[in-house]
Motif scaffolding. Structure first.
Motif: not given
Ligand code: CP
Length: 321
Positions: A123, A151, A279
């Motif tokens: 990420r 994503h 979140p």
């Molecule tokens: N949906 C998502 O990418 O959540 P996180 O940022 O907690 O990984």
């Protein structure tokens, strides 16, 4: 900022799509690839959770989770997926690493590769990083969230959740609501869901509307109450409080009047499913009670996240063994 993915690069990925080595973007996946991943993921799920018996398809494979931005769901679900496939993982944290002493990303990746890892799950805040890393590493690169552009695993888990809920994706009306402008989730979801046959619309204040050609032809709703008359799914995106305090959007009250799923609105439209990548900003884009409503799929999305990430890893490594 690193350059956006070139058409040539995606063409090359398309040519190798039958044997997938990396997952960099949803666009590299054909509808057949997506269906195959969703079908595989469904075998890991039960109606209320995950199959009690883990798979052992990737014993001896080793992964690094390199998250240069915060994460709860994506990181933990990849770790869980790796564990359930019998593989092992370690976490690379930028804080406390030699990145803080000025080491470049490329040198960090080569250092990780030299330790014998098979795959790296990244990420990163910069658009284009994943493509760049894939161009110079022998490890499989899996995109766990990239800047404002992509994503892909989130879009696949959302498609999986919708397909389970409705028995199909084709013909389902999905309205994406909130901060689309800054959202990689909106872009990957609009791509995957529209190619799987869903009808996509969006609902956002002018200041948070996307300018991409991808959204130019889509239907736009002025408020979520009207959108719910049309939608089978309202897909909420997080509004950061700082965007409200910086006057990027109207006051919190004004925002909530037009775009939030309140308890009353959810009760009024119980047939409309509510999704969110998380979140969640409780009290901004939705009320706390909505999280407990039967129509709320947010926690089921998280379960699909494990199953879909298992399927992706199994596909990549079974294709390349
Ligand atoms: N949906 C998502 O990418 O959540 P996180 O940022 O907690 O990984």
């Amino acid at each position: 900022m690193i350059a956006r993915q070139s058409a040539g690069f995606f063409f090359a990925l398309f040519l190798q799509s039958m044997s997938m080595r990396h997952l960099l973007s949803s666009q590299q996946l054909s509808v057949e690839n997506i269906t195959e991943i969703l079908d595989m993921a469904s075998t890991f799920l039960t109606p209320t959770g995950l199959q009690p018996t883990a798979q052992r398809a990737l014993v001896d494979k080793r992964f690094v989770l390199a998250f240069f931005e915060p994460s709860t769901r994506t990181r933990l679900s990849f770790e869980t997926a790796i564990d359930r496939l019998g593989a092992s993982s370690v976490v690379f944290s930028q804080a406390g690493s030699s990145v803080e002493k000025g080491e470049t990303l490329q040198e960090t990746i080569h250092t990780i590769e030299a330790m014998g890892f098979d795959g790296i799950i990244i990420r990163h805040a910069d658009n284009g990083v994943h493509e760049q890393v894939a161009s110079y590493t022998k490890m499989s690169v899996i995109n766990a969230g990239e800047g404002s552009t992509a994503h892909p695993t989130q879009a696949l888990l959302d498609a999986s959740t919708i397909r389970e809920q409705f028995g199909r994706i084709r013909g389902i009306n999905v309205v994406i609501t909130g901060d689309l402008l800054h959202s990689r989730v909106a872009r990957s979801n609009a791509d995957v869901l529209s190619r799987m046959g869903a009808n996509i619309a969006y609902c956002a204040p002018d200041q948070l509307c996307p300018h991409d050609a991808q959204f130019a032809q889509l239907r736009r709703f002025d408020n979520v109450r009207d959108a719910m008359q049309w939608a089978d799914v309202v897909y909420l995106l997080r509004i950061q409080r700082e965007r409200i305090s910086a006057d990027i959007v109207p006051s919190l009250d004004e925002y909530r009047k037009k775009y939030a799923i309140t308890r009353e609105l959810a009760l009024d439209q119980p047939h409309v499913m509510i999704m969110h990548p998380g979140p969640v900003n409780v009290g901004v884009e939705l009320d706390e009670e909505v999280l407990l409503a039967k129509q709320c799929l947010i926690h089921r999305q998280v379960t699909h996240g494990v199953a879909v990430r298992m399927a992706i890893l199994e596909k990549i490594f079974s294709d390349n063994d």
